[in-house]
Design an enzyme around this catalytic site. Structure first.
Site, short mmCIF file in Angstrom:
data_model
loop_
_atom_site.label_atom_id
_atom_site.label_comp_id
_atom_site.label_asym_id
_atom_site.label_seq_id
_atom_site.Cartn_x
_atom_site.Cartn_y
_atom_site.Cartn_z
N TYR A 142 42.66 46.31 32.38
CA TYR A 142 43.00 46.95 30.94
C TYR A 142 42.49 48.18 30.53
O TYR A 142 43.34 48.59 29.62
CB TYR A 142 42.45 45.63 30.06
CG TYR A 142 43.39 44.42 29.82
CD1 TYR A 142 45.09 43.88 30.61
CD2 TYR A 142 42.93 43.37 28.49
CE1 TYR A 142 45.05 42.96 30.88
CE2 TYR A 142 44.07 42.11 28.81
CZ TYR A 142 44.64 42.02 29.64
OH TYR A 142 45.72 40.51 29.62
N LYS A 187 39.50 35.79 42.07
CA LYS A 187 40.32 35.90 43.29
C LYS A 187 39.87 36.18 44.79
O LYS A 187 40.81 37.27 45.42
CB LYS A 187 41.62 36.23 42.79
CG LYS A 187 43.19 36.06 43.98
CD LYS A 187 43.20 34.89 44.09
CE LYS A 187 44.50 34.86 44.76
NZ LYS A 187 44.71 33.02 45.12
N ASP A 219 43.97 30.50 41.00
CA ASP A 219 45.69 30.08 40.63
C ASP A 219 45.21 28.09 40.90
O ASP A 219 45.81 27.56 40.31
CB ASP A 219 46.59 30.04 41.88
CG ASP A 219 45.58 30.56 43.14
OD1 ASP A 219 43.71 29.99 42.90
OD2 ASP A 219 45.94 30.79 44.32
N ASP A 243 42.37 36.19 30.03
CA ASP A 243 43.32 36.17 28.85
C ASP A 243 44.66 35.43 28.87
O ASP A 243 44.75 34.31 28.31
CB ASP A 243 44.27 37.47 28.67
CG ASP A 243 44.53 37.88 27.84
OD1 ASP A 243 44.84 36.72 27.19
OD2 ASP A 243 45.63 39.19 28.10
N ASP A 247 45.16 31.24 26.49
CA ASP A 247 45.97 30.81 26.47
C ASP A 247 46.67 29.48 27.17
O ASP A 247 47.22 28.68 26.18
CB ASP A 247 47.02 32.18 26.56
CG ASP A 247 46.93 33.00 25.69
OD1 ASP A 247 46.15 32.74 24.71
OD2 ASP A 247 47.86 34.26 25.70
#
Length: 353
Positions: A142, A187, A219, A243, A247
């Site tokens: 970001y 990851k 994942d 992020d 959610d």
């Protein structure tokens, strides 16, 4: 206690839910003889329309003068639907986090027994789930170097050792206050930035020998959060993964309208619901104000006002048990309540408790 609180309603449903959050704070102040003062500032699309900047200097100065920031949401359809827009509401959110040094986003995830049926997950998986996601907030893709032309684009996922160490310190210390179980989500099998995260976490483990630390690829974690949410106590992860993951946790609570958060760092702490601005619902009195109200509870607790925060949580739980709910969690064929009615019910509960 005297607190100066910066109020950033933002866009869409923001002003509607903010009104209820402030009303709850006022009820708490009256009941416990506190003095809360407010200073409002523009942010997001509202600020772009007014001054051309989604986080203008006046808003930054308001936040820096305050003891705390209560923020709602930013986002507007006219910018969502225009991929060529050079200035976007969400840039104001990123700028606010960066300029205030808000590097640690803390999102509690817990179930409400009366709303288990609202989740798409099975009740026996959900009941008793209670964990915290700590998301790094000012690094990663970001904020890394970006480029875009008609044929190529990239976002650089960059992290430095100090950035990783400070967020991991928050996570380890949070785990020490809870059930002493920390899951580092990365990851590392693919991304170099994740390998640095894991390396540093491994280095820090001996400093917190009481904490059981494990590691999980994003994942796998995304699947495990939904299939075994009670496994987790504290999760820490980088900006982009956090992020998405937070959610996803709305499937556990039954609604994003129930999830508060705090963002802590170098300057003024900020408290906000995790949902967006939902511009389609603007002005319809249907938005759930509970995440905003619970964010106000987190604000109170941050300053040691634990009795006050607990009363706000009691009021929210009582409203849910009494089926005083906005449409997305309304009981079938039950009485209809809007944003204002739910907020007023909670204020009345606090005043009469």
């Amino acid at each position: 206690m005297n607190l100066n609180i910066a109020i950033l309603p933002g866009d869409g449903i923001g002003p509607e839910i903010m009104k209820q959050g402030v009303a709850v704070l006022d009820a708490v102040a009256e009941k416990f003889c506190h003095q809360f003062s407010y200073e409002e500032a523009l942010v997001g699309a509202t600020a772009i329309d007014a001054v051309g900047d989604p986080f203008p200097e006046t808003a930054y100065e308001t936040c820096m003068r305050a003891d705390a920031v209560l923020f709602a949401a930013v986002g507007d359809l006219k910018y969502d639907n225009d991929p060529t827009a050079k200035v976007r509401p969400e840039q104001g959110l990123l700028a606010m986090r960066k300029k205030l040094g808000l590097f640690a986003n803390i999102r509690p995830v817990a179930t409400f027994d009366c709303l288990l049926h609202k989740s798409p997950l099975k009740n026996d998986l959900l009941k008793g789930a209670d964990f915290v996601v700590i998301r790094e907030l000012t690094g990663g893709m970001y904020f890394g170097e970006k480029y875009q032309d008609n044929d190529k684009a990239y976002d650089t996922d960059i992290y430095t050792r100090p950035e990783i160490e400070r967020i991991l310190k928050v996570a380890f210390e949070m785990a020490m206050t809870r059930h002493r179980h920390l899951t580092v989500v990365d990851k590392a099998n693919v991304l170099a930035s994740s390998r640095l995260w894991r390396q540093i976490a491994k280095e820090m483990e001996p400093l917190y020998p009481e904490v059981q630390t494990d590691y999980m690829f994003i994942d796998n974690a995304s699947m495990r959060v939904l299939t075994d949410p009670r496994f987790f106590d504290v999760i820490v992860t980088e900006n982009t993964f956090g992020d998405i993951l937070t959610d996803e946790t709305s499937c556990i609570t039954g609604s994003m309208g129930l999830q508060p958060s705090s963002s802590l760092g170098e300057h003024t702490p900020l408290f906000e619901p995790v949902h967006g601005s939902w511009p389609q619902a603007k002005g319809q009195n249907i938005a759930n104000p509970l995440a905003q109200i619970l964010s106000a509870a987190m604000l109170l607790e941050h300053f040691g006002l634990n009795q006050e925060g607990h009363l706000v949580r009691d009021a929210v739980n009582a409203s849910l048990d009494a089926n005083v709910r906005t449409p997305e969690i309304q009981v079938e064929n039950g009485k209809k309540y809007g944003t204002e009615e739910v907020g007023a019910w909670i204020v009345n509960y606090i005043k009469n408790a």
